[in-house]
Design a protein around this motif. Structure first.
Motif, short mmCIF file in Angstrom:
data_model
loop_
_atom_site.label_atom_id
_atom_site.label_comp_id
_atom_site.label_asym_id
_atom_site.label_seq_id
_atom_site.Cartn_x
_atom_site.Cartn_y
_atom_site.Cartn_z
N GLY A 66 0.81 -1.21 0.00
CA GLY A 66 0.00 0.00 0.00
C GLY A 66 0.85 1.26 0.00
O GLY A 66 2.06 1.24 0.27
N THR A 67 0.20 2.37 -0.26
CA THR A 67 0.89 3.66 -0.40
C THR A 67 1.67 4.05 0.84
O THR A 67 2.83 4.47 0.77
N PHE A 68 1.05 3.89 2.01
CA PHE A 68 1.66 4.41 3.24
C PHE A 68 2.84 3.56 3.70
O PHE A 68 3.95 4.06 3.95
N TYR A 69 2.61 2.26 3.84
CA TYR A 69 3.67 1.38 4.35
C TYR A 69 4.85 1.31 3.39
O TYR A 69 6.02 1.41 3.79
N LYS A 70 4.55 1.18 2.10
CA LYS A 70 5.62 1.11 1.12
C LYS A 70 6.42 2.41 1.10
O LYS A 70 7.65 2.41 1.00
N GLY A 71 5.70 3.54 1.23
CA GLY A 71 6.38 4.83 1.23
C GLY A 71 7.29 5.02 2.43
O GLY A 71 8.43 5.48 2.30
N LEU A 72 6.82 4.64 3.62
CA LEU A 72 7.65 4.80 4.82
C LEU A 72 8.82 3.82 4.82
O LEU A 72 9.92 4.16 5.28
N ASP A 73 8.59 2.61 4.31
CA ASP A 73 9.68 1.64 4.22
C ASP A 73 10.78 2.17 3.30
O ASP A 73 11.98 2.05 3.61
N LYS A 74 10.38 2.75 2.20
CA LYS A 74 11.37 3.32 1.27
C LYS A 74 12.13 4.47 1.93
O LYS A 74 13.34 4.63 1.74
N LYS A 75 11.43 5.25 2.71
CA LYS A 75 12.04 6.42 3.37
C LYS A 75 12.97 6.01 4.50
O LYS A 75 14.06 6.57 4.67
N TYR A 133 13.30 0.02 6.75
CA TYR A 133 13.08 -0.84 7.90
C TYR A 133 13.88 -2.13 7.76
O TYR A 133 13.96 -2.73 6.69
N SER A 134 14.44 -2.59 8.86
CA SER A 134 15.12 -3.88 8.87
C SER A 134 14.08 -4.99 8.75
O SER A 134 12.89 -4.78 8.98
N ASN A 135 14.54 -6.19 8.39
CA ASN A 135 13.62 -7.32 8.28
C ASN A 135 12.93 -7.59 9.61
O ASN A 135 11.74 -7.92 9.65
N GLU A 136 13.68 -7.45 10.72
CA GLU A 136 13.10 -7.70 12.05
C GLU A 136 12.00 -6.68 12.36
O GLU A 136 10.95 -7.03 12.92
N THR A 137 12.24 -5.42 12.01
CA THR A 137 11.23 -4.39 12.25
C THR A 137 9.99 -4.62 11.39
O THR A 137 8.86 -4.45 11.85
N LYS A 138 10.20 -5.02 10.14
CA LYS A 138 9.05 -5.32 9.27
C LYS A 138 8.21 -6.45 9.86
O LYS A 138 6.97 -6.38 9.86
N ARG A 166 9.32 4.80 16.28
CA ARG A 166 9.56 4.46 14.88
C ARG A 166 8.71 3.27 14.46
O ARG A 166 8.14 3.23 13.37
N THR A 167 8.60 2.30 15.37
CA THR A 167 7.85 1.08 15.06
C THR A 167 6.36 1.35 15.02
O THR A 167 5.66 0.89 14.11
N PHE A 168 5.81 2.09 16.00
CA PHE A 168 4.36 2.30 15.97
C PHE A 168 3.95 3.25 14.84
O PHE A 168 2.81 3.20 14.37
N ILE A 169 4.85 4.09 14.35
CA ILE A 169 4.55 4.89 13.17
C ILE A 169 4.44 3.98 11.95
O ILE A 169 3.54 4.14 11.11
N LEU A 213 6.89 -8.02 20.52
CA LEU A 213 8.14 -7.42 20.96
C LEU A 213 8.75 -6.56 19.86
O LEU A 213 8.84 -6.98 18.70
N VAL A 214 9.17 -5.36 20.23
CA VAL A 214 9.92 -4.51 19.31
C VAL A 214 11.34 -5.08 19.22
O VAL A 214 11.97 -5.31 20.26
N PRO A 215 11.85 -5.33 18.02
CA PRO A 215 13.20 -5.90 17.91
C PRO A 215 14.24 -4.94 18.47
O PRO A 215 14.08 -3.71 18.40
N VAL A 216 15.28 -5.50 19.04
CA VAL A 216 16.36 -4.69 19.62
C VAL A 216 17.61 -4.89 18.78
O VAL A 216 18.26 -5.93 18.84
N PRO A 217 17.99 -3.91 17.98
CA PRO A 217 19.18 -4.04 17.13
C PRO A 217 20.45 -4.12 17.97
O PRO A 217 20.48 -3.71 19.14
N LYS A 218 21.49 -4.65 17.38
CA LYS A 218 22.75 -4.81 18.11
C LYS A 218 23.35 -3.46 18.50
O LYS A 218 24.16 -3.37 19.44
N GLU A 219 22.95 -2.38 17.79
CA GLU A 219 23.48 -1.05 18.12
C GLU A 219 22.88 -0.48 19.40
O GLU A 219 23.39 0.52 19.92
#
Length: 722
Positions: free
Chosen positions: A14-23, A26-31, A64-67, A240-246
């Motif tokens: 869709g327009t919104f999710y695809k647009g934000l992902d491009k911007k 998002y990592s695979n875990e966040t997706k 970032r995740t809930f947006i 659970l929100v993924p926790v990156p190694k950073e």
């Protein structure tokens, strides 16, 4: 991880999710997190008492995740999103500005509108109302009243749309009860307003977002008083929100810090409790402020300030050498809630700064010693990095320039007004000079972002630590460049540090339990058995049924009534057959957890739900499962079973008329409690008592059919479950 229903096909293009992902990329875990959450919202009825839970860590990317979830929800049938923020202008503005930035392109394309609820126009056109809409609403009385009027009076067409409510910092102001002088429990105003709105919407889903969910998991299913039914916001599912190694959090500060030859090893600096007492209020008998740079009474604070100045200068030198723009850095002093203490601490640190300005000219040897002490301290961790470490003379020169040119700013922040005056255009605290020292209390926690933090002087030491509050105070958590970590220091007392380490362990255990699929409706939250640490404010769970598990405690049904013999005899025979297949004689025997659960479930079938006291069998089984699965690997899934036969235990004690609550000692008992204490070494120990005969008539309700107890081992962690 918990599996997600597969029958629900999401529109991922869709327009919104695809647009934000491009911007955002998002990592695979966040997706996976975003997509799983929207699937669960669509699949579960979360509109009333069972909202979804998005569980992250402090400053780990929850916003970032809930947006992203909001964008995907818009692509999958939702029309309106209501974002509830903590009731401060700082966090509301920060959230509003963040949403405007993320959805900027969609606003320009006239497919989405974003409003702060207090600035919502009264004349929106149908053209605007047909677009996707986001409302940012503070959890505050006037904001919530304005939202209610907008939805049900000004723009009633919105109530026919599919609405997603996202409650950011969900444990803050969304739950809680107060005890009035007349001992009547009353729901706090904010919680009642939110509940009123969500119950009045026909197509509404509800998502909580927090890093400190303890009070939410411990809510009762519903509460009724004065004819009003309140549906507490108790999670239906947890994602659970993924926790990156950073991410730098409790693992870094309390686990990696124990390993020598790591940067984390050098991050903690102990301070004395006596120093915190001195920083509460002026007392010339204890401490003379004119000795601020030389007195051992405040040595940790003066060293902390110098470490911050030297550390910030080193990082700015390093940035210049590689052609980067030097950053501005921050340091927090948070030891007290009281404004009087903040004023005194501000006075002390200002005096420190003024003394530094004086000794540049009058006592350069002392200044050199102070800079050298900090330089040597920070160099230990800097040398572990493969990076340039500036020479001491270069650092000394730049520190002197920072003092002379007034690159050090001290700011007291102890009210919402103070915070609002310090915000930048994005809603974050503005760093106005290269080196910024903030002094304050609770106003600096929960979502207020303070950039480039390289020093945290913490001293909140109540009699009882609330786990959610302490975690929210941990502003040093978040995403930190490794170069900044090399000059970062965390200052607190050894007692507070140990408490924070234990809180981290408890929090990690909860997250691990959810990650491993503990979705049976009973959530275990670890608790300090000494009662030094509690999960949350007692007011938040005042109406909840909460039980504590602790070493050698037993759980057992008391005051229940069995069904009539003709109804239950077949089930009793099945129980006897199972028990006899495992146990011969009086000796304890290890059995599989699944068999123990089957026996308990069958025992529960023999109870009459309409008579006697109820037995929470789900909680009992969950406790047994929890204890049996949180043991060394070779013992997982096993429980001890002790069987005693030919007992005739009365339902009531003759001496007192109270329910019999000690079947292990009653009617010929051999004190099996001691047996359980002896063998329950890491595994729970259920007991089964079967009487010689069954009897129940209309006139005689006195015989216990079966009683079960569960003993935790002496080494078991304390736990709270609902």
């Amino acid at each position: 991880m918990t599996t997600v229903p597969t029958e629900m096909d999401l529109n991922l293009n869709g327009t919104f999710y695809k647009g934000l992902d491009k911007k955002n990329g998002y990592s695979n875990e966040t997706k996976v997190c975003i997509e799983n959450t929207v699937k669960k919202l669509l699949h579960n009825d979360t509109s009333l008492s069972r909202p979804g839970m998005l569980l992250g860590k402090i400053q780990s990317g929850k916003t970032r995740t809930f947006i992203g979830i909001t964008a995907l929800a818009f692509d999958n049938g939702y029309d309106v999103a209501v974002i509830l923020t903590k009731g401060t202008k700082a966090l509301a503005q920060q959230t509003y500005e963040r949403l405007k930035m993320e959805f900027e392109d969609f606003k320009h394309d006239d497919i989405l509108q974003i409003f702060d609820i207090m600035s919502l126009p009264d004349n929106l056109t149908n053209y605007e109302l047909e677009q996707k809409i986001i409302f940012v609403v503070k959890k505050e009385k006037n904001n919530l009243n304005r939202l209610k009027r907008a939805l049900f009076e000004t723009y009633p067409s919105l109530t026919n749309k599919k609405i997603l409510i996202i409650d950011d910092e969900a444990d803050y102001a969304s739950v809680g009860f107060s005890k009035t002088k007349s001992e009547i429990y009353e729901i706090k105003v904010i919680a009642g307003q939110i509940d009123d709105i969500r119950q009045s919407l026909e197509q509404c889903d509800f998502l909580q977002v927090t890093a400190t969910p303890y009070s939410l998991y411990l809510q009762p299913d519903n509460i009724e008083f004065r004819g009003f039914v309140f549906k507490p916001v108790k999670p239906a599912f947890t994602q659970l929100v993924p926790v990156p190694k950073e991410y730098i959090g409790g693992d870094y500060y309390f686990r990696e810090s124990e390993e020598e030859n790591t940067i984390a090893y050098y991050i903690y600096e102990p301070i004395s409790p006596e120093e915190l007492i001195i920083l509460k209020k002026p007392d010339p008998r204890r401490f003379k402020i004119e000795e601020v740079l030389t007195s051992h009474k405040v040595h940790s604070l003066s060293a902390a300030v110098m470490n911050f100045i030297v550390g910030g200068v080193i990082r700015r030198i390093q940035s210049k050498k590689i052609g980067e723009r030097p950053k501005k850095y921050s340091f927090i002093i948070h030891t007290e809630q009281k404004k009087q203490a903040h004023e005194w601490q501000e006075e002390v640190v200002i005096e420190m700064k003024q003394h530094l300005s004086v000794i540049v000219h009058e006592n350069p040897e002392l200044l050199t010693d102070l800079i050298k002490e900090s330089y040597d301290n920070l160099k230990k961790s800097l040398l572990l990095l493969n990076c340039d470490v500036p020479e001491f003379q270069e650092v000394k020169y730049e520190v002197i320039q920072a003092i002379r040119k007034d690159h050090i700013m001290i700011t007291k922040v102890n009210s919402e007004k103070d915070v609002n005056e310090l915000l930048d255009d994005t809603g974050q605290l503005k760093l106005r000079v290269p080196l910024n020292i903030f002094i304050g209390g609770q106003i600096l926690d929960r979502g207020v972002t303070i950039g480039n933090l390289i020093g945290f002087y913490y001293g909140r030491s109540p009699k009882t630590f609330q786990q959610d509050t302490v975690l929210q105070h941990s502003r040093m958590f978040g995403y930190r460049p490794i170069q900044d970590l090399a000059v970062t220091r965390f200052y607190t007392t050894e007692e507070i540090y140990d408490v924070m380490r234990k809180i981290h362990e408890f929090d990690s255990a909860l997250r691990a339990a959810i990650e491993n699929g503990n979705d049976n409706g009973v959530i275990f939250i670890q608790k300090d058995t000494s009662n030094k640490i509690i999960p949350c404010s007692p007011n938040k769970i005042l109406m909840s049924k909460v039980t504590t598990l602790k070493p050698l405690k037993r759980l057992l049904p008391i005051g229940f009534q069995t069904g009539y013999k003709t109804y239950i005899s077949k089930t009793v025979q099945e129980i006897d057959k199972m028990v006899d297949s495992f146990v011969q004689g009086n000796a304890p025997v290890l059995i599989d957890l699944k068999d123990a659960v089957t026996i308990i479930e069958k025992i529960h079938e023999t109870f009459d739900p309409e008579a006697g006291e109820r037995w929470d069998v789900k909680a009992f089984i969950s406790s047994m499962e929890y204890l049996a699965n949180n043991v060394p690997e070779q013992h997982i899934g096993k429980v001890w079973c002790v069987v005693r036969k030919d007992r005739n235990i009365a339902r009531f004690r003759k001496s007192t008329g109270r329910y019999e609550d000690a079947p292990d000692t009653a009617s010929g008992g051999q004190n099996e409690l001691n047996v359980a204490k002896r063998i329950a070494n890491g595994k729970p120990c259920p007991h089964s008592y079967t009487p010689a005969r069954l009897r129940r008539t209309r006139m005689e309700r006195c015989t216990i059919l079966v009683a079960c107890t569960c003993h935790a081992s002496e080494n078991a962690n304390g736990g709270i479950y609902e």
